[in-house]
Design a protein around this motif. Structure first.
Motif, PDB file in Angstrom:
ATOM      1  N   LEU A 155       0.825  -1.215   0.000  1.00 10.84           N
ATOM      2  CA  LEU A 155       0.000   0.000   0.000  1.00 10.84           C
ATOM      3  C   LEU A 155       0.855   1.260   0.000  1.00 10.84           C
ATOM      4  N   THR A 156       2.131   1.098   0.393  1.00 10.20           N
ATOM      5  CA  THR A 156       3.024   2.254   0.354  1.00 10.20           C
ATOM      6  C   THR A 156       3.137   2.771  -1.074  1.00 10.20           C
ATOM      7  N   PHE A 157       3.164   1.833  -2.039  1.00  6.49           N
ATOM      8  CA  PHE A 157       3.253   2.250  -3.449  1.00  6.49           C
ATOM      9  C   PHE A 157       2.121   3.213  -3.783  1.00  6.49           C
ATOM     10  N   LEU A 158       0.931   2.898  -3.243  1.00  5.46           N
ATOM     11  CA  LEU A 158      -0.253   3.697  -3.581  1.00  5.46           C
ATOM     12  C   LEU A 158      -0.087   5.143  -3.177  1.00  5.46           C
ATOM     13  N   SER A 159       0.256   5.344  -1.891  1.00  2.00           N
ATOM     14  CA  SER A 159       0.275   6.733  -1.436  1.00  2.00           C
ATOM     15  C   SER A 159       1.424   7.504  -2.066  1.00  2.00           C
ATOM     16  N   VAL A 160       2.564   6.827  -2.279  1.00  2.00           N
ATOM     17  CA  VAL A 160       3.697   7.544  -2.866  1.00  2.00           C
ATOM     18  C   VAL A 160       3.357   7.974  -4.296  1.00  2.00           C
ATOM     19  N   VAL A 161       2.809   7.033  -5.067  1.00  2.18           N
ATOM     20  CA  VAL A 161       2.486   7.368  -6.461  1.00  2.18           C
ATOM     21  C   VAL A 161       1.387   8.439  -6.499  1.00  2.18           C
ATOM     22  N   ALA A 162       0.407   8.341  -5.598  1.00  3.92           N
ATOM     23  CA  ALA A 162      -0.675   9.343  -5.575  1.00  3.92           C
ATOM     24  C   ALA A 162      -0.108  10.733  -5.292  1.00  3.92           C
ATOM     25  N   LEU A 255      -5.503   8.878  -5.195  1.00  2.28           N
ATOM     26  CA  LEU A 255      -5.438   7.732  -4.278  1.00  2.28           C
ATOM     27  C   LEU A 255      -6.620   6.793  -4.524  1.00  2.28           C
ATOM     28  N   ASP A 256      -7.769   7.375  -4.765  1.00  4.93           N
ATOM     29  CA  ASP A 256      -8.977   6.583  -5.019  1.00  4.93           C
ATOM     30  C   ASP A 256      -8.799   5.733  -6.284  1.00  4.93           C
ATOM     31  N   ARG A 257      -8.279   6.367  -7.347  1.00  9.01           N
ATOM     32  CA  ARG A 257      -8.067   5.643  -8.616  1.00  9.01           C
ATOM     33  C   ARG A 257      -7.073   4.514  -8.426  1.00  9.01           C
ATOM     34  N   LEU A 258      -5.980   4.824  -7.747  1.00 10.21           N
ATOM     35  CA  LEU A 258      -4.925   3.816  -7.569  1.00 10.21           C
ATOM     36  C   LEU A 258      -5.410   2.667  -6.689  1.00 10.21           C
ATOM     37  N   TYR A 259      -6.176   2.992  -5.663  1.00  9.23           N
ATOM     38  CA  TYR A 259      -6.667   1.942  -4.752  1.00  9.23           C
ATOM     39  C   TYR A 259      -7.660   1.038  -5.483  1.00  9.23           C
ATOM     40  N   ASP A 260      -8.477   1.659  -6.306  1.00 11.23           N
ATOM     41  CA  ASP A 260      -9.437   0.880  -7.084  1.00 11.23           C
ATOM     42  C   ASP A 260      -8.689  -0.106  -7.987  1.00 11.23           C
ATOM     43  N   ARG A 261      -7.647   0.379  -8.631  1.00 12.72           N
ATOM     44  CA  ARG A 261      -6.852  -0.480  -9.525  1.00 12.72           C
ATOM     45  C   ARG A 261      -6.161  -1.585  -8.725  1.00 12.72           C
ATOM     46  N   PHE A 262      -5.666  -1.223  -7.556  1.00 14.65           N
ATOM     47  CA  PHE A 262      -5.005  -2.197  -6.669  1.00 14.65           C
ATOM     48  C   PHE A 262      -5.980  -3.318  -6.314  1.00 14.65           C
ATOM     49  N   LEU A 263      -7.215  -2.949  -5.999  1.00 13.42           N
ATOM     50  CA  LEU A 263      -8.209  -3.959  -5.615  1.00 13.42           C
ATOM     51  C   LEU A 263      -8.575  -4.851  -6.803  1.00 13.42           C
ATOM     52  N   GLN A 264      -8.614  -4.256  -7.996  1.00 17.20           N
ATOM     53  CA  GLN A 264      -9.020  -5.027  -9.185  1.00 17.20           C
ATOM     54  C   GLN A 264      -7.879  -5.860  -9.757  1.00 17.20           C
ATOM     55  N   GLU A 265      -6.668  -5.252  -9.811  1.00 15.49           N
ATOM     56  CA  GLU A 265      -5.588  -5.897 -10.572  1.00 15.49           C
ATOM     57  C   GLU A 265      -4.383  -6.268  -9.731  1.00 15.49           C
ATOM     58  N   ARG A 271       3.024  -0.772  -8.791  1.00 16.63           N
ATOM     59  CA  ARG A 271       4.472  -0.939  -8.574  1.00 16.63           C
ATOM     60  C   ARG A 271       5.244  -0.523  -9.826  1.00 16.63           C
ATOM     61  N   ALA A 272       4.673  -0.832 -10.989  1.00 20.30           N
ATOM     62  CA  ALA A 272       5.351  -0.456 -12.240  1.00 20.30           C
ATOM     63  C   ALA A 272       5.498   1.069 -12.317  1.00 20.30           C
ATOM     64  N   GLU A 273       4.434   1.777 -11.931  1.00 18.04           N
ATOM     65  CA  GLU A 273       4.535   3.248 -11.974  1.00 18.04           C
ATOM     66  C   GLU A 273       5.523   3.742 -10.923  1.00 18.04           C
ATOM     67  N   TRP A 274       5.505   3.093  -9.775  1.00 20.36           N
ATOM     68  CA  TRP A 274       6.448   3.445  -8.696  1.00 20.36           C
ATOM     69  C   TRP A 274       7.874   3.353  -9.235  1.00 20.36           C
ATOM     70  N   LEU A 275       8.179   2.229  -9.919  1.00 22.98           N
ATOM     71  CA  LEU A 275       9.535   2.011 -10.437  1.00 22.98           C
ATOM     72  C   LEU A 275       9.915   3.058 -11.473  1.00 22.98           C
ATOM     73  N   GLU A 276       8.952   3.367 -12.352  1.00 24.76           N
ATOM     74  CA  GLU A 276       9.206   4.381 -13.377  1.00 24.76           C
ATOM     75  C   GLU A 276       9.587   5.719 -12.756  1.00 24.76           C
ATOM     76  N   ARG A 277       8.950   6.016 -11.633  1.00 22.51           N
ATOM     77  CA  ARG A 277       9.174   7.309 -10.992  1.00 22.51           C
ATOM     78  C   ARG A 277      10.328   7.280  -9.993  1.00 22.51           C
ATOM     79  N   SER A 278      10.961   6.119  -9.864  1.00 22.28           N
ATOM     80  CA  SER A 278      11.949   5.963  -8.805  1.00 22.28           C
ATOM     81  C   SER A 278      13.267   6.687  -9.108  1.00 22.28           C
TER      82      SER A 278
END
Ligand code: BTN
Length: 327
Positions: A155-162, A255-265, A271-278
Motif C-alpha cells: 500500500l506504500t506504493f499507492l500513497s507515494v504514487v498518488a 489515491l482513489d483511482r490507484l486503490y481501485d486499480r489495486f483492488l481489481q488488478e 508498482r510499475a509506476e512506482w519504479l518508473e518514478r523511482s
C-alpha cells in the motif's frame, strides 16, 4: 447528495461554472427555496467563505477559508471510496493517531482525517514530522483492504504514487520517489508517508496511510537545522503558492483511482509506476540498518515493497527497512 450536503453542493456549483451562479439556479438545482439558499450562503460566510452577492445576477465565491474544511475537501470529490467521510481538525497531535483510533472504533473505509497543524506529527523510525499550522498538508486515510498483513507494505506504493501524481498535476515540478516512501524534488524531500496497520495473523483489519506534504512552508520557518535530510516545499521548489484544498482533493482522487486499480488488478500496475518514478533504480546506494551498513546497486522492488540491492559479490540483498542514500 454526499455527506457535505447542501453547503457542499453550493461550493461544487460555484467551482464548476464561471463562478457566478444565480439564486434561481441554486434553488432549482438544490431543490430548496430562495430563502433557504440565502440561509446556506449566510452559513458558508460564517464559516469563512467569502461569497459576493451580485445584484440581479447571483452569487460568486471569492475565496475559501485558510483552514481546510471538510466542505472544501468533500464537495465534488466524486471518488468511489476515499473521502467517504472527511474530518478536518484545527490542531491535533497526529492525524495518524486520530485515524487509527477512529478505525478501531469502526470508521468506514475511505475515512480521511486532516489537520491544519500537528503537535506531535509522527515520522518514520520514531522521528517527528514538523507540522506547522496553515501551510502544509497532514492527512491520514483509513483503508480496509482484503489482504494478508505481509502484503500491507504494497500500500506504500499507492500513497507515494498518488502524491507524485498530485504534485505533477498541481505544479510544474517533477517529483522523484526514493525508497521506501520519500518524494524528492531536486534531491530534497518534499513529502513523507507513514503507514500504520492493525492486523490479525491472516488478515488486515485496517491500514492508516499517513501523508505529509510540504506545500507552502518556508524552510527557514521549519527550522532547517532540525531536519536530518535536505528538505523543501512545493512553494520553495516551484516559486508558486499551492492551493491546499485543491491539492488535497487532487491527491484523494488519485489515491482513489490507484486503490481501485489495486483492488481489481493487484499491486503490479502501481508498482510499475512506482519504479518508473523511482530516483534510485540502477543507482549506487548506501543502506543503513541500525549498526549495519552496506552498499550496492538498486535493481528494483519486489511485490512486497522490499528494495532489491545487488552487492559487489553479485548477491542480491532484500531490504525491508532502513535508510537509503545515493552514493
Ligand atoms: C516520514 O518520516 O517521512 C513520514 C512522515 C509522515 C508524516 C505524516 S503527516 C500526516 C500523518 N500523521 C502523522 O503523524 N504522520 C503522518
Amino acid at each position: 447528495m454526499k455527506e457535505s450536503g447542501v453547503d457542499g453542493t453550493i461550493l461544487e456549483l460555484f467551482r464548476s461554472g464561471d463562478g457566478l451562479v444565480s439564486g434561481a439556479a441554486l434553488s432549482r438545482l438544490l431543490g430548496v427555496s430562495r430563502t433557504a439558499v440565502w440561509k446556506h450562503v449566510k452559513a458558508l460566510r460564517a464559516n469563512g467563505y467569502q461569497i459576493e452577492a451580485v445584484p440581479a445576477k447571483g452569487y460568486r465565491l471569492l475565496s475559501s477559508p485558510e483552514v481546510l474544511t471538510n466542505l472544501d475537501i468533500a464537495a465534488g470529490l466524486a471518488t468511489k471510496r476515499i473521502g467517504s467521510s472527511v474530518v478536518c481538525l484545527k490542531e491535533t497531535e497526529s492525524t495518524n493517531a486520530v485515524a487509527f483510533k477512529m478505525a478501531e472504533e469502526g470508521a468506514r473505509e475511505g475515512t480521511v482525517v486532516i489537520a491544519d497543524a500537528q503537535t506531535a506529527g509522527k515520522g518514520r523510525l520514531g522521528r517527528i514530522w514538523l507540522s506547522p499550522a496553515g501551510v502544509n498538508l497532514y492527512c491520514s486515510v483509513v483503508l480496509r483492504p482484503p489482504i494478508a498483513p505481509v502484503a500491507a507494505c504494497q500500500l506504500t506504493f499507492l500513497s507515494v504514487v498518488a502524491v507524485a501524481r498530485a504534485i505533477e498535476s498541481c505544479t510544474a515540478l517533477k517529483p522523484l520517489i526514493k525508497w521506501p516512501n520519500d518524494i524528492l524534488i531536486n534531491g530534497k524531500k518534499v513529502a513523507g508517508l507513514l503507514n500504520e496497520m492493525n492486523a490479525e495473523t491472516e488478515k488486515v483489519n485496517f491500514v492508516v496511510l499517513g501523508i505529509g506534504v510540504n506545500l507552502n512552508v518556508r524552510m527557514s520557518d521549519l527550522g532547517e537545522g532540525l531536519l536530518r535530510h535536505p528538505a523543501t516545499s512545493l512553494l520553495e521548489a516551484g516559486g508558486v503558492k499551492v492551493n491546499r484544498a485543491e491539492f488535497t482533493r487532487t491527491l484523494l482522487r488519485e489515491l482513489d483511482r490507484l486503490y481501485d486499480r489495486f483492488l481489481q488488478e493487484g499491486e503490479g500496475p502501481v508498482r510499475a509506476e512506482w519504479l518508473e518514478r523511482s530516483a534510485i533504480r540502477g543507482r549506487s546506494v548506501r543502506v543503513s540498518q541500525g549498526n549495519r551498513e552496506f552498499s550496492g546497486v538498486v535493481q528494483g522492488v519486489d511485490s512486497f515493497g522490499a528494495l532489491l540491492v545487488q552487492l559487489a559479490d553479485g548477491t542480491v540483498e532484500t531490504v525491508l527497512s532502513g535508510d537509503v542514500s545515493l552514493i
